[in-house]
Design an enzyme around this catalytic site. Structure first.
Site, short mmCIF file in Angstrom:
data_model
loop_
_atom_site.label_atom_id
_atom_site.label_comp_id
_atom_site.label_asym_id
_atom_site.label_seq_id
_atom_site.Cartn_x
_atom_site.Cartn_y
_atom_site.Cartn_z
N ASN A 139 2.21 1.44 4.45
CA ASN A 139 2.47 0.16 5.14
C ASN A 139 2.14 0.24 6.63
OD1 ASN A 139 5.33 -2.06 5.70
ND2 ASN A 139 3.21 -2.59 5.32
N CYS A 143 -1.58 0.76 7.38
CA CYS A 143 -3.02 0.49 7.47
C CYS A 143 -3.43 -0.72 6.62
CB CYS A 143 -3.83 1.72 7.04
SG CYS A 143 -3.59 3.16 8.10
N ARG A 144 -3.52 -0.53 5.30
CA ARG A 144 -4.11 -1.58 4.46
C ARG A 144 -3.23 -2.81 4.32
NH1 ARG A 144 -5.03 2.42 -0.37
NH2 ARG A 144 -3.11 3.16 0.59
N SER A 145 -1.95 -2.62 3.99
CA SER A 145 -1.13 -3.83 3.73
C SER A 145 -0.82 -4.63 5.00
CB SER A 145 0.12 -3.50 2.92
OG SER A 145 0.95 -2.58 3.57
N CYS A 197 0.86 -1.18 0.00
CA CYS A 197 0.00 0.00 0.00
C CYS A 197 0.90 1.23 0.00
CB CYS A 197 -1.00 -0.03 1.15
SG CYS A 197 -0.29 0.04 2.81
N ASP A 236 -8.67 3.50 1.15
CA ASP A 236 -7.64 4.00 2.06
C ASP A 236 -8.32 4.61 3.28
OD1 ASP A 236 -5.65 5.31 3.38
OD2 ASP A 236 -4.84 6.33 1.61
P1 4NP Z 1 -1.82 2.83 4.10
O1 4NP Z 1 -2.48 4.18 4.67
O2 4NP Z 1 -1.22 3.20 2.77
O3 4NP Z 1 -2.97 1.93 3.98
O4 4NP Z 1 -0.79 2.42 5.12
C1 4NP Z 1 -1.84 5.41 4.66
C2 4NP Z 1 -0.86 5.65 5.59
C3 4NP Z 1 -0.25 6.89 5.62
C4 4NP Z 1 -0.61 7.85 4.72
C5 4NP Z 1 -1.60 7.60 3.79
C6 4NP Z 1 -2.22 6.37 3.76
N1 4NP Z 1 0.00 9.12 4.78
O5 4NP Z 1 -0.40 9.99 4.00
O6 4NP Z 1 0.92 9.31 5.58
#
Ligand code: 4NP
Length: 160
Positions: A18, A20-22, A15, A130
């Site tokens: 790294n 939340c989703r992954s 993702c 997301d």
């Molecule tokens: P992830 O979520 O890609 O599912 O881990 C996010 C984590 C951080 C950010 C965006 C999405 N960020 O903008 O910092």
């Protein structure tokens, strides 16, 4: 040659951050493969480096914990060139992650790069939402999506 070892599926969930989703996808897949009694090599990474070394977002940890899955030991890392050789399959959470990963694929890579939900019947082309900037219930939706991906992976692997 160790044929059995060669057959163990190696899957990287990808993702942006790294956190939340992954990590949720990795946790869901680990639980699903364990429940099915199938060995798999699973990991997750982000295309970005902002959260490297950090544990999953507390909201993601809580969502997994509600399902009896502990992802607190995971630490964020950034997608690396070696990943394209270490894994059979790199599964991107959304179309932006997919595009970024595909732009980095070395010509002789062994990994296929696909969208996570392309594995789920009826969800082809869709991105895993997301949840980072949204309300907490976004994480339940993310969990539902990554659980469906995990189930599809196990079903595909069981077919052999
Ligand atoms: P992830 O979520 O890609 O599912 O881990 C996010 C984590 C951080 C950010 C965006 C999405 N960020 O903008 O910092």
């Amino acid at each position: 040659m160790d044929d059995d070892r060669d057959k163990i599926p190696a899957i990287l969930f990808l993702c942006l951050g790294n956190i939340c989703r992954s990590p949720l996808a990795e946790g869901a897949a680990r639980a699903a493969f364990t429940a099915a009694g199938i060995d798999a090599r699973l990991d997750s990474a982000g295309t970005g480096d902002w959260h490297v070394g950090r544990p999953p977002d507390p909201r993601a940890q809580a969502e997994a914990r509600r399902r009896g899955i502990d992802i607190s030991n995971l630490r964020a890392r950034q997608l690396a060139r070696e990943d394209f050789y270490r894994f059979d399959l790199i599964l991107a959470a959304d179309t932006a992650n997919l595009r970024e990963a595909r732009a980095l694929v070395p010509a002789d890579a062994t990994a296929r790069v696909r969208l996570m939900l392309d594995l789920v019947p009826g969800r082809q082309g869709e991105s895993v939402t997301d949840p980072y900037y949204g309300a907490d219930d976004g994480f339940a939706e993310t969990w539902a999506d990554v659980s469906a991906v995990a189930a599809a992976l196990v079903a595909e692997t069981s077919k052999g």
